[in-house]
Design an enzyme around this catalytic site. Structure first.
Site, short mmCIF file in Angstrom:
data_model
loop_
_atom_site.label_atom_id
_atom_site.label_comp_id
_atom_site.label_asym_id
_atom_site.label_seq_id
_atom_site.Cartn_x
_atom_site.Cartn_y
_atom_site.Cartn_z
N ALA A 97 37.71 56.57 38.04
CA ALA A 97 36.50 56.98 38.75
C ALA A 97 36.85 58.06 39.77
O ALA A 97 36.09 59.03 39.95
CB ALA A 97 35.86 55.78 39.44
N ASP A 130 40.18 55.13 29.95
CA ASP A 130 39.52 54.86 31.23
C ASP A 130 38.68 56.05 31.68
O ASP A 130 37.49 55.92 31.99
CB ASP A 130 40.55 54.52 32.31
N GLY A 179 38.93 50.39 36.84
CA GLY A 179 38.78 51.83 36.66
C GLY A 179 38.66 52.64 37.93
O GLY A 179 38.12 53.75 37.91
N ALA A 190 42.62 46.55 40.34
CA ALA A 190 41.96 45.36 39.80
C ALA A 190 41.53 45.54 38.35
O ALA A 190 40.80 44.72 37.80
CB ALA A 190 40.75 45.02 40.66
C1 MEV Z 1 44.06 50.24 31.53
O1 MEV Z 1 42.71 50.16 31.92
C2 MEV Z 1 44.18 50.15 30.05
C3 MEV Z 1 45.59 50.24 29.50
O2 MEV Z 1 45.48 50.12 28.08
C4 MEV Z 1 46.26 51.54 29.86
C5 MEV Z 1 45.65 52.75 29.17
O3 MEV Z 1 44.97 52.61 28.17
O4 MEV Z 1 45.88 53.85 29.67
C6 MEV Z 1 46.48 49.09 29.97
#
Ligand code: MEV
Length: 312
Positions: free
Chosen positions: A109, A150, A105, A102
């Site tokens: 996590a 993330d 994260g 979704a």
């Molecule tokens: C995912 O939360 C964020 C993206 O930019 C992938 C990443 O940064 O690794 C889509």
């Protein structure tokens, strides 16, 4: 060894997803109202490593899993990073309030919580950078080519301005942020979307690079607005960021509907967040409008919504 428990929060990306994979800046904040918890309990010497994932209903013995499995990979990575030959018999009980697939994260996590839980159980006192590095190695397995944003925001639990391969810059917010997160209910795997954007980049580098450069500028402007607490400015930039992501084919009709519903109900701005093609829309709202925006997003088709406060 006594039992040990550790947790890690969710996150949302306010600016710069996807572009961050290609070296542009991005901004992310932790969502501390959702989290993953891992409890490690010792088992008897003749027992094996046992994993219980409460949400997924999994009850597994690590020795019976393939090496490619994410649990095996995470344990192997932690073991190597801590320079251990083996891990003692233990039970890991995983529970989470972070929705999976979704964009909030959940995989980061997991990477942070399992590293924290096992290293803590074994008596290691890792520095945040060390923990983050191990979590990043685990994330690579789950995501393919993650930027590292993330695991970093989840590990430090602070708003960050982030560029790939650089230490995070911790943002001092000028004003607290009230966010409404609306889950589209459409699962989307970041790894697959990132691969797809790579294909698009290979096919039409000029177009995608142009969007990335625009997103990079939006993120830099947003950093200043966040630092001085210019909420309307942040909202406007979120909408611009959403339009760039939409041009790259990352939005869906439902995600656009959720963005529009949030704006009509009084949000400063809104955008899809994370990988896109499903997952969540994040809206920045005046605190007194949070319930109205939440209700409007539910009426526009969100499967569920929540309010999250990001303190200064
Ligand atoms: C995912 O939360 C964020 C993206 O930019 C992938 C990443 O940064 O690794 C889509």
């Amino acid at each position: 060894m006594p039992a040990f428990s550790a947790s890690a929060p969710g996150k949302t990306i306010l600016f710069g997803e996807h572009a961050v994979v290609y070296g542009y800046p991005a901004i992310a904040v932790p969502l501390t109202n959702i989290s993953m918890k891992i409890i490690v309990q010792p088992l008897l010497d003749n027992e094996k490593i046992h994993i219980v994932n409460v949400n997924l209903g999994e009850n597994l013995f690590i020795e019976e899993l393939e090496a490619e499995n994410i649990y095996s990979y995470a344990l192997e990575t932690i073991m190597q990073s801590l320079k251990l030959n083996r891990l003692p018999p233990m039970q890991l009980t995983i529970s989470s309030t972070i929705p999976v697939a979704a964009g909030l994260g959940s995989s980061a996590a997991f990477a942070v919580a399992i590293t924290r839980a096992i290293s803590g159980f074994l008596g290691f006192k890792l520095k945040a950078e060390e923990l983050n590095q191990i979590a990043y190695a685990i994330e690579k397995k789950q995501h393919g080519t993650p930027s590292g944003i993330d695991n970093t925001v989840v590990c430090y639990q602070k708003p960050i301005y982030f560029k790939k391969n650089l230490p995070p810059f911790f943002l001092k917010l000028g004003k607290p942020l009230t966010l409404v997160l609306a889950n589209s209910g459409i699962d989307s795997l970041t790894k697959e979307v990132v691969i797809d954007i790579k294909k698009k980049h290979d096919d039409d580098p000029l177009f995608i690079d142009h969007q990335f450069a625009r997103i990079g500028n939006i993120t830099d402007e947003a950093k200043i607005c966040l630092e001085v607490g210019k909420l309307q400015g942040i909202g406007k930039l979120m909408l611009e960021n959403h339009r760039c992501l939409k041009k790259m084919g990352l939005s869906l009709e439902l995600l656009d509907d959720l963005v529009n519903a949030a704006i009509e109900a009084g949000a400063y701005g809104a955008k899809l967040c994370g990988g896109g093609r499903g997952g969540n829309v994040v809206a920045l709202v005046p605190p007194d409008k949070s319930q109205a925006v939440l209700q409007a997003m539910l009426e526009a088709g969100a499967a569920s919504c929540m309010v999250s406060l990001i303190k200064c």
